[in-house]
Write a protein that holds these residues in place. Structure first.
Motif, PDB file in Angstrom:
ATOM      1  N   ALA A   1      26.443  -1.857  19.576  1.00 23.52           N
ATOM      2  CA  ALA A   1      26.395  -2.647  20.807  1.00 23.52           C
ATOM      3  C   ALA A   1      25.087  -3.417  20.907  1.00 23.52           C
ATOM      4  O   ALA A   1      25.085  -4.594  21.301  1.00 23.52           O
ATOM      5  CB  ALA A   1      26.573  -1.740  22.023  1.00 23.52           C
ATOM      6  N   ASP A   2      23.976  -2.775  20.550  1.00 16.58           N
ATOM      7  CA  ASP A   2      22.687  -3.463  20.583  1.00 16.58           C
ATOM      8  C   ASP A   2      22.663  -4.630  19.594  1.00 16.58           C
ATOM      9  O   ASP A   2      22.110  -5.690  19.894  1.00 16.58           O
ATOM     10  CB  ASP A   2      21.546  -2.494  20.281  1.00 16.58           C
ATOM     11  N   GLY A   3      23.267  -4.423  18.428  1.00 18.01           N
ATOM     12  CA  GLY A   3      23.324  -5.503  17.441  1.00 18.01           C
ATOM     13  C   GLY A   3      24.141  -6.675  17.935  1.00 18.01           C
ATOM     14  O   GLY A   3      23.761  -7.837  17.766  1.00 18.01           O
ATOM     15  N   VAL A   4      25.269  -6.383  18.566  1.00 17.35           N
ATOM     16  CA  VAL A   4      26.118  -7.442  19.105  1.00 17.35           C
ATOM     17  C   VAL A   4      25.411  -8.147  20.259  1.00 17.35           C
ATOM     18  O   VAL A   4      25.475  -9.368  20.375  1.00 17.35           O
ATOM     19  CB  VAL A   4      27.484  -6.877  19.548  1.00 17.35           C
ATOM     20  N   ALA A   5      24.716  -7.383  21.093  1.00 16.97           N
ATOM     21  CA  ALA A   5      24.008  -7.986  22.226  1.00 16.97           C
ATOM     22  C   ALA A   5      22.893  -8.913  21.742  1.00 16.97           C
ATOM     23  O   ALA A   5      22.639  -9.954  22.349  1.00 16.97           O
ATOM     24  CB  ALA A   5      23.433  -6.901  23.132  1.00 16.97           C
ATOM     25  N   SER A   6      22.245  -8.558  20.644  1.00 19.02           N
ATOM     26  CA  SER A   6      21.148  -9.388  20.150  1.00 19.02           C
ATOM     27  C   SER A   6      21.643 -10.641  19.447  1.00 19.02           C
ATOM     28  O   SER A   6      20.947 -11.647  19.397  1.00 19.02           O
ATOM     29  CB  SER A   6      20.246  -8.589  19.210  1.00 19.02           C
TER      30      SER A   6
END
Length: 101
Positions: free
Chosen positions: A68-73
């Motif tokens: 999720a953090d990767g997608v958000a970034s």
């Protein structure tokens, strides 16, 4: 089952290891670990089963957070993730966590 073996197995499960990898970490066969995860004849096994389940849940949530953090970034990561076979999600999550913002 000893406390030391149980701790090693739980630690491996927290890292997202498979049953065979967890068993190897604890120095037992996968069949032995599977037996311990089914046994109900002693409280030690049911306590171990609870900790193992918590460890697997932790590993799953940690992986999802990295994804999720990767997608958000970078939303482009969502396309890359959706094309990955299921068994490669942990490898991809590890790769994302090492990239940084």
């Amino acid at each position: 089952m000893t406390n030391a073996r149980a701790r090693k197995i739980i630690a491996a499960a927290c890292d997202g290891a498979s049953v065979p990898a967890c068993a190897a970490a604890g120095g037992v066969t996968p069949n032995t670990l599977k037996s311990w995860l089914r046994r109900k004849d002693h409280p030690a096994f049911t306590i171990f089963q609870g900790h193992y389940a918590d460890a697997v849940t932790y590993a799953t949530l940690a992986t999802l957070k990295v994804i999720a953090d990767g997608v958000a970034s970078d939303p482009k990561h969502a396309v890359r993730i959706s094309r990955q076979p299921l068994h490669r999600e942990l490898e991809y999550a590890a790769a994302l966590s090492s990239v940084g913002p």
